[in-house]
Design a protein around this motif. Sequence first.
Motif, mmCIF file in Angstrom:
data_model
loop_
_atom_site.group_PDB
_atom_site.id
_atom_site.type_symbol
_atom_site.label_atom_id
_atom_site.label_comp_id
_atom_site.label_asym_id
_atom_site.label_seq_id
_atom_site.Cartn_x
_atom_site.Cartn_y
_atom_site.Cartn_z
ATOM 1 N N GLY A 161 -5.879 -9.361 -0.492
ATOM 2 C CA GLY A 161 -5.188 -8.613 0.528
ATOM 3 C C GLY A 161 -6.120 -7.922 1.466
ATOM 4 N N ARG A 162 -5.658 -7.253 2.604
ATOM 5 C CA ARG A 162 -6.691 -6.844 3.520
ATOM 6 C C ARG A 162 -5.924 -5.477 4.108
ATOM 7 N NH1 ARG A 162 -8.302 -11.136 8.166
ATOM 8 N NH2 ARG A 162 -6.332 -11.683 8.296
ATOM 9 N N ILE A 163 -6.758 -4.439 4.522
ATOM 10 C CA ILE A 163 -6.049 -3.563 5.487
ATOM 11 C C ILE A 163 -6.918 -3.284 6.573
ATOM 12 C CG2 ILE A 163 -5.284 -1.122 5.537
ATOM 13 C CD1 ILE A 163 -5.346 -1.192 2.243
ATOM 14 N N VAL A 164 -6.375 -3.147 7.881
ATOM 15 C CA VAL A 164 -7.245 -3.159 8.895
ATOM 16 C C VAL A 164 -6.393 -1.881 9.650
ATOM 17 C CG1 VAL A 164 -8.039 -5.509 9.035
ATOM 18 C CG2 VAL A 164 -5.976 -4.825 10.079
ATOM 19 N N PRO A 165 -7.389 -1.371 10.784
ATOM 20 C CA PRO A 165 -6.569 -0.532 11.727
ATOM 21 C C PRO A 165 -5.741 -1.069 12.601
ATOM 22 C CG PRO A 165 -9.123 -0.237 11.876
ATOM 23 C CD PRO A 165 -8.807 -1.588 10.999
ATOM 24 N N ALA A 166 -4.624 -0.325 12.902
ATOM 25 C CA ALA A 166 -3.575 -1.143 13.752
ATOM 26 C C ALA A 166 -4.160 -1.445 14.983
ATOM 27 C CB ALA A 166 -2.301 -0.014 13.822
ATOM 28 N N TYR A 167 -3.411 -2.209 15.851
ATOM 29 C CA TYR A 167 -3.923 -2.505 17.106
ATOM 30 C C TYR A 167 -4.323 -1.469 17.898
ATOM 31 C CZ TYR A 167 -4.192 -4.750 21.509
ATOM 32 O OH TYR A 167 -4.798 -5.216 22.885
ATOM 33 N N GLY A 168 -5.549 -1.435 18.442
ATOM 34 C CA GLY A 168 -5.750 -0.279 19.655
ATOM 35 C C GLY A 168 -6.092 0.943 18.950
ATOM 36 N N LYS A 169 -6.311 1.081 17.342
ATOM 37 C CA LYS A 169 -6.618 2.135 16.550
ATOM 38 C C LYS A 169 -7.926 1.886 15.936
ATOM 39 C CE LYS A 169 -2.362 3.910 17.108
ATOM 40 N NZ LYS A 169 -2.167 5.141 17.746
ATOM 41 N N VAL B 249 0.840 -1.216 -0.093
ATOM 42 C CA VAL B 249 -0.046 -0.094 0.172
ATOM 43 C C VAL B 249 0.874 1.195 -0.087
ATOM 44 C CG1 VAL B 249 -1.765 1.531 1.431
ATOM 45 C CG2 VAL B 249 -1.754 -1.311 1.151
ATOM 46 N N THR B 250 0.838 2.306 -1.008
ATOM 47 C CA THR B 250 1.596 3.134 -0.943
ATOM 48 C C THR B 250 1.086 4.342 -0.148
ATOM 49 O OG1 THR B 250 1.763 2.805 -3.572
ATOM 50 C CG2 THR B 250 2.339 5.050 -2.782
ATOM 51 N N TYR B 251 -0.050 4.531 -0.055
ATOM 52 C CA TYR B 251 -0.765 5.481 0.917
ATOM 53 C C TYR B 251 -2.144 5.450 1.080
ATOM 54 C CZ TYR B 251 -2.062 8.398 -3.115
ATOM 55 O OH TYR B 251 -2.764 8.764 -4.252
ATOM 56 N N ILE B 252 -2.757 5.951 2.094
ATOM 57 C CA ILE B 252 -4.189 6.015 2.446
ATOM 58 C C ILE B 252 -4.449 7.475 2.710
ATOM 59 C CG2 ILE B 252 -6.208 5.389 3.941
ATOM 60 C CD1 ILE B 252 -4.749 2.537 4.285
ATOM 61 N N LYS B 253 -5.238 8.205 2.077
ATOM 62 C CA LYS B 253 -5.759 9.530 2.221
ATOM 63 C C LYS B 253 -7.216 9.456 2.608
ATOM 64 C CE LYS B 253 -2.143 11.354 -0.562
ATOM 65 N NZ LYS B 253 -1.750 12.660 -1.570
ATOM 66 N N TYR B 254 -7.660 10.434 3.221
ATOM 67 C CA TYR B 254 -9.142 10.505 3.640
ATOM 68 C C TYR B 254 -9.487 12.086 3.658
ATOM 69 C CZ TYR B 254 -7.498 11.422 8.414
ATOM 70 O OH TYR B 254 -7.024 11.938 9.451
ATOM 71 N N ALA C 97 -0.903 7.967 8.764
ATOM 72 C CA ALA C 97 0.221 7.628 8.815
ATOM 73 C C ALA C 97 0.258 6.142 8.799
ATOM 74 C CB ALA C 97 0.657 7.980 10.278
ATOM 75 N N SER C 98 1.176 5.371 8.202
ATOM 76 C CA SER C 98 1.077 3.935 7.919
ATOM 77 C C SER C 98 1.228 3.255 9.418
ATOM 78 C CB SER C 98 2.490 3.560 7.276
ATOM 79 O OG SER C 98 3.453 4.011 8.087
#
Length: 197
Positions: A113-121, A84-89, A100-101
């Motif tokens: 593939g999947r993208i999830v919030p980081a632990y605790g985020k 993943v290059t970036y995520i913008k919103y 931020a990554s």
Amino acid sequence: MSLVLFAGPTIEPLTVQEAKDWARITETSDDDTVEGLIRSARAHVEQLSGRALITQTWDLYLDAWPYGCEGYQVDVPKPPLQSVTYIKYIDTAGVLQTLASSEYTVDAKSEPGRIVPAYGKSWPGTRYEPNAVQMRFVAGYGTQPIDIDARAPELRQAIGVLVGTMYEQREVADDVAKVDVPEAFYQLVNQHRVWWL
């Protein structure tokens, strides 16, 4: 959800000579035709399989973050996912932000593939508007045809079958839907088809 190709593959999964060998084409004067057929066949195989073959970059647009029983994950189309290059919103004030990554985790081992919030985020708030979430990702088996062979050689074989078939039916080959494609082509593609897309 919408997808836009940002940067396509720099090479094709088959060389002109490989395609000619597969289709038993001996005419060198038809090399340009064969090259065009390879591009068409690759695009058709990617469309049917739901996959990216040679490395390419895509932009994924969502109206909002996913919420639900799947743990708020974003399923990334066009497997296999490389990165993943970036995520913008667009935040609630209407300002485009780059996430931020460290705020998310990328699972490129799963298919898709999947993208999830980081632990605790959790996903940040967004403004309610179309395409409020924008992601750029890199997909494909790798930069060389041998990368496909390592995991899905049938997809390169399917391209060879389709090139040979379209070459034989050149009078309608500009429209793949009109080509009488052998069942073997679909059997090769279906082994790697992403059915959920």
